[in-house]
Scaffold this motif. Structure first.
Motif, PDB file in Angstrom:
ATOM      1  N   ASN A  58      47.362  42.346  29.447  1.00 54.06           N
ATOM      2  CA  ASN A  58      46.829  41.222  28.690  1.00 54.06           C
ATOM      3  C   ASN A  58      45.607  40.653  29.398  1.00 54.06           C
ATOM      4  N   PHE A  59      44.439  40.803  28.769  1.00 50.29           N
ATOM      5  CA  PHE A  59      43.205  40.245  29.315  1.00 50.29           C
ATOM      6  C   PHE A  59      42.833  38.918  28.660  1.00 50.29           C
ATOM      7  N   THR A  60      43.751  38.366  27.881  1.00 48.58           N
ATOM      8  CA  THR A  60      43.529  37.064  27.275  1.00 48.58           C
ATOM      9  C   THR A  60      43.802  35.981  28.316  1.00 48.58           C
ATOM     10  N   THR A  61      42.931  34.996  28.416  1.00 52.00           N
ATOM     11  CA  THR A  61      43.104  33.943  29.416  1.00 52.00           C
ATOM     12  C   THR A  61      44.413  33.198  29.200  1.00 52.00           C
ATOM     13  N   GLY A  91      56.648  46.888  30.492  1.00 54.93           N
ATOM     14  CA  GLY A  91      55.959  46.423  31.685  1.00 54.93           C
ATOM     15  C   GLY A  91      54.799  45.526  31.339  1.00 54.93           C
ATOM     16  N   TYR A  92      54.574  44.511  32.151  1.00 56.50           N
ATOM     17  CA  TYR A  92      53.478  43.574  31.886  1.00 56.50           C
ATOM     18  C   TYR A  92      52.519  43.519  33.067  1.00 56.50           C
ATOM     19  N   ILE A  93      51.255  43.719  32.763  1.00 56.45           N
ATOM     20  CA  ILE A  93      50.182  43.524  33.733  1.00 56.45           C
ATOM     21  C   ILE A  93      49.292  42.408  33.202  1.00 56.45           C
ATOM     22  N   ASN A  94      49.211  41.334  33.947  1.00 53.17           N
ATOM     23  CA  ASN A  94      48.368  40.206  33.570  1.00 53.17           C
ATOM     24  C   ASN A  94      46.994  40.412  34.192  1.00 53.17           C
ATOM     25  N   GLY A  95      45.959  40.313  33.375  1.00 54.01           N
ATOM     26  CA  GLY A  95      44.618  40.594  33.871  1.00 54.01           C
ATOM     27  C   GLY A  95      43.644  39.465  33.624  1.00 54.01           C
ATOM     28  N   ALA A  96      42.597  39.433  34.427  1.00 50.99           N
ATOM     29  CA  ALA A  96      41.526  38.453  34.261  1.00 50.99           C
ATOM     30  C   ALA A  96      40.192  39.153  34.451  1.00 50.99           C
ATOM     31  N   ILE A  97      39.288  38.923  33.521  1.00 50.01           N
ATOM     32  CA  ILE A  97      37.948  39.505  33.586  1.00 50.01           C
ATOM     33  C   ILE A  97      36.950  38.368  33.776  1.00 50.01           C
ATOM     34  N   LEU A 139      31.160  48.869  35.231  1.00 49.52           N
ATOM     35  CA  LEU A 139      30.301  49.140  36.387  1.00 49.52           C
ATOM     36  C   LEU A 139      31.149  49.234  37.661  1.00 49.52           C
ATOM     37  N   PRO A 140      30.680  49.945  38.668  1.00 53.39           N
ATOM     38  CA  PRO A 140      31.452  50.063  39.919  1.00 53.39           C
ATOM     39  C   PRO A 140      31.753  48.714  40.556  1.00 53.39           C
ATOM     40  N   GLU A 141      30.845  47.755  40.401  1.00 49.56           N
ATOM     41  CA  GLU A 141      31.024  46.455  41.044  1.00 49.56           C
ATOM     42  C   GLU A 141      31.761  45.446  40.173  1.00 49.56           C
ATOM     43  N   THR A 142      32.101  45.804  38.939  1.00 44.21           N
ATOM     44  CA  THR A 142      32.794  44.872  38.055  1.00 44.21           C
ATOM     45  C   THR A 142      34.209  44.611  38.569  1.00 44.21           C
ATOM     46  N   THR A 143      34.531  43.338  38.789  1.00 43.70           N
ATOM     47  CA  THR A 143      35.837  42.968  39.324  1.00 43.70           C
ATOM     48  C   THR A 143      36.843  42.750  38.201  1.00 43.70           C
ATOM     49  N   ILE A 144      37.989  43.425  38.328  1.00 40.69           N
ATOM     50  CA  ILE A 144      39.110  43.243  37.410  1.00 40.69           C
ATOM     51  C   ILE A 144      40.283  42.731  38.243  1.00 40.69           C
ATOM     52  N   ILE A 145      40.753  41.526  37.937  1.00 39.75           N
ATOM     53  CA  ILE A 145      41.867  40.919  38.663  1.00 39.75           C
ATOM     54  C   ILE A 145      43.148  41.178  37.884  1.00 39.75           C
ATOM     55  N   VAL A 146      44.154  41.743  38.550  1.00 43.37           N
ATOM     56  CA  VAL A 146      45.415  42.037  37.869  1.00 43.37           C
ATOM     57  C   VAL A 146      46.606  41.724  38.763  1.00 43.37           C
ATOM     58  N   ARG A 200      53.972  39.490  40.942  1.00 39.77           N
ATOM     59  CA  ARG A 200      54.097  38.316  40.064  1.00 39.77           C
ATOM     60  C   ARG A 200      52.920  38.236  39.100  1.00 39.77           C
ATOM     61  N   ALA A 201      53.217  38.352  37.808  1.00 39.34           N
ATOM     62  CA  ALA A 201      52.159  38.357  36.802  1.00 39.34           C
ATOM     63  C   ALA A 201      51.314  37.086  36.842  1.00 39.34           C
ATOM     64  N   ALA A 202      51.915  35.977  37.236  1.00 48.40           N
ATOM     65  CA  ALA A 202      51.207  34.693  37.240  1.00 48.40           C
ATOM     66  C   ALA A 202      50.028  34.657  38.189  1.00 48.40           C
ATOM     67  N   MET A 203      50.003  35.541  39.203  1.00 46.80           N
ATOM     68  CA  MET A 203      48.981  35.450  40.234  1.00 46.80           C
ATOM     69  C   MET A 203      47.570  35.708  39.709  1.00 46.80           C
ATOM     70  N   ALA A 204      47.417  36.612  38.755  1.00 47.14           N
ATOM     71  CA  ALA A 204      46.078  36.869  38.209  1.00 47.14           C
ATOM     72  C   ALA A 204      45.546  35.634  37.484  1.00 47.14           C
ATOM     73  N   SER A 205      46.429  34.937  36.753  1.00 45.75           N
ATOM     74  CA  SER A 205      46.007  33.714  36.072  1.00 45.75           C
ATOM     75  C   SER A 205      45.655  32.622  37.071  1.00 45.75           C
ATOM     76  N   ALA A 206      46.460  32.518  38.133  1.00 46.80           N
ATOM     77  CA  ALA A 206      46.176  31.509  39.156  1.00 46.80           C
ATOM     78  C   ALA A 206      44.819  31.770  39.804  1.00 46.80           C
ATOM     79  N   MET A 207      44.541  33.047  40.116  1.00 46.86           N
ATOM     80  CA  MET A 207      43.247  33.391  40.704  1.00 46.86           C
ATOM     81  C   MET A 207      42.106  33.116  39.732  1.00 46.86           C
ATOM     82  N   ASP A 208      42.314  33.451  38.488  1.00 49.53           N
ATOM     83  CA  ASP A 208      41.296  33.233  37.462  1.00 49.53           C
ATOM     84  C   ASP A 208      40.940  31.755  37.373  1.00 49.53           C
TER      85      ASP A 208
END
Length: 287
Positions: A91-94, A113-119, A128-135, A162-170
């Motif tokens: 899920n890449f939705t904020t 399975g759930y992977i929480n993501g932040a773009i 791009l190679p430098e594009t950061t994907i937080i999961v 913990r799925a919550a960590m990507a949202s916390a970082m975002d």
């Protein structure tokens, strides 16, 4: 089922880009969007009218829609939840950390399975190679989706189970970003009001920013260690500096609410007896 199959749910600007990139890497890409017309123009993908059919196509489901409420509506519209069993949902939705935890629990209940993501990039910066994907999320499902994630960006930051960590970082990094950006706007206004050329302001800002980045990292380290003995910048210096800034905005007749909010925090820190500690002790006031 081929591991080079992926289903993208959502065809906004970012969702569209998330669908286009895997096509260039040889993936079979299935797409579903609430308004089908938005998806029909994406080259090289198979567009599905039926949400459940789109989900059935792939072991990996990527969602990128407007908000978390839209994610919930999409999942509610999957009548046969068993089709998600064994699949990985990214899920890449904020979302905020609590929302991420709730979705993680509900998907675990149906063996998905759930992977929480932040773009934190614009659509044209994706891939791009430098594009950061937080999961963050289940490690096994992360490993299964690692290759697909690398299609979206080369700098994958996995923050643990913990799925919550990507949202916390975002949200933590965006708090810093918006605070800095608001400070930038106030700096521009002060420059304009005092006749300082914006070109000069831009040049100096660019030159000093790397040093301040290192200073910020030091301050995070101070908080992490819990030792607020003065090491680089005593709170007292910032208390005096923000007062000068506040006076400057008042003198040029500019709106100074943002500066006053910072001043109020520092005044509270002084009243709490923190003036002779490292400025990072401000965390004691905010927390």
């Amino acid at each position: 089922m081929s591991t080079k199959q992926i289903t993208i749910i959502g065809s906004g600007q970012m969702g569209r880009r998330l669908a286009e990139l895997p096509v260039t890497k040889g993936y079979d890409v299935s797409v579903w969007n609430r308004t089908r017309a938005k998806a029909d123009s994406i080259t090289g993908v198979k567009v599905f009218e039926n949400l459940e059919e789109a989900v059935r196509q792939s072991p990996l489901i990527v969602i990128c829609v407007l908000d978390y409420a839209a994610v919930e509506r999409i999942l509610d519209n999957i009548g046969d939840k068993s089709i998600l069993a064994g699949k990985t949902l990214i899920n890449f939705t904020t979302a905020n950390p609590q929302e991420a935890e709730a979705l993680e629990t509900s998907l675990a209940d149906i063996n998905a399975g759930y992977i929480n993501g932040a773009i934190q990039a614009a659509p044209d910066q994706m891939g791009l190679p430098e594009t950061t994907i937080i999961v963050s999320g289940n490690h096994g499902h992360f490993e299964r989706s690692r290759d697909a994630l690398a299609v979206f960006g080369g700098n994958i930051k996995y923050l643990g189970d913990r799925a919550a960590m990507a949202s916390a970082m975002d949200l933590a990094t965006l708090t810093w970003l918006y605070g800095s950006y608001t400070g930038l706007i106030y700096g521009i206004v002060l420059a304009q009001k005092t006749g300082l050329p914006l070109g000069a302001f831009s040049e100096i800002l660019g030159e000093i920013t790397p040093g301040f980045t290192e200073f910020f990292k030091h301050q995070i380290g101070v908080v992490e260690k819990g030792d607020f003995t003065v090491s680089q910048s005593p709170m007292s210096i910032s208390i005096a500096a923000i007062q000068r800034i506040h006076d400057a905005f008042r003198n040029v007749g500019a709106q100074g609410d943002f500066v006053k909010a910072i001043s109020d925090l520092l005044q509270k820190a002084e009243s709490s007896g923190l003036a002779n500690q490292e400025v990072a002790a401000l965390v004691k006031v905010v927390g």
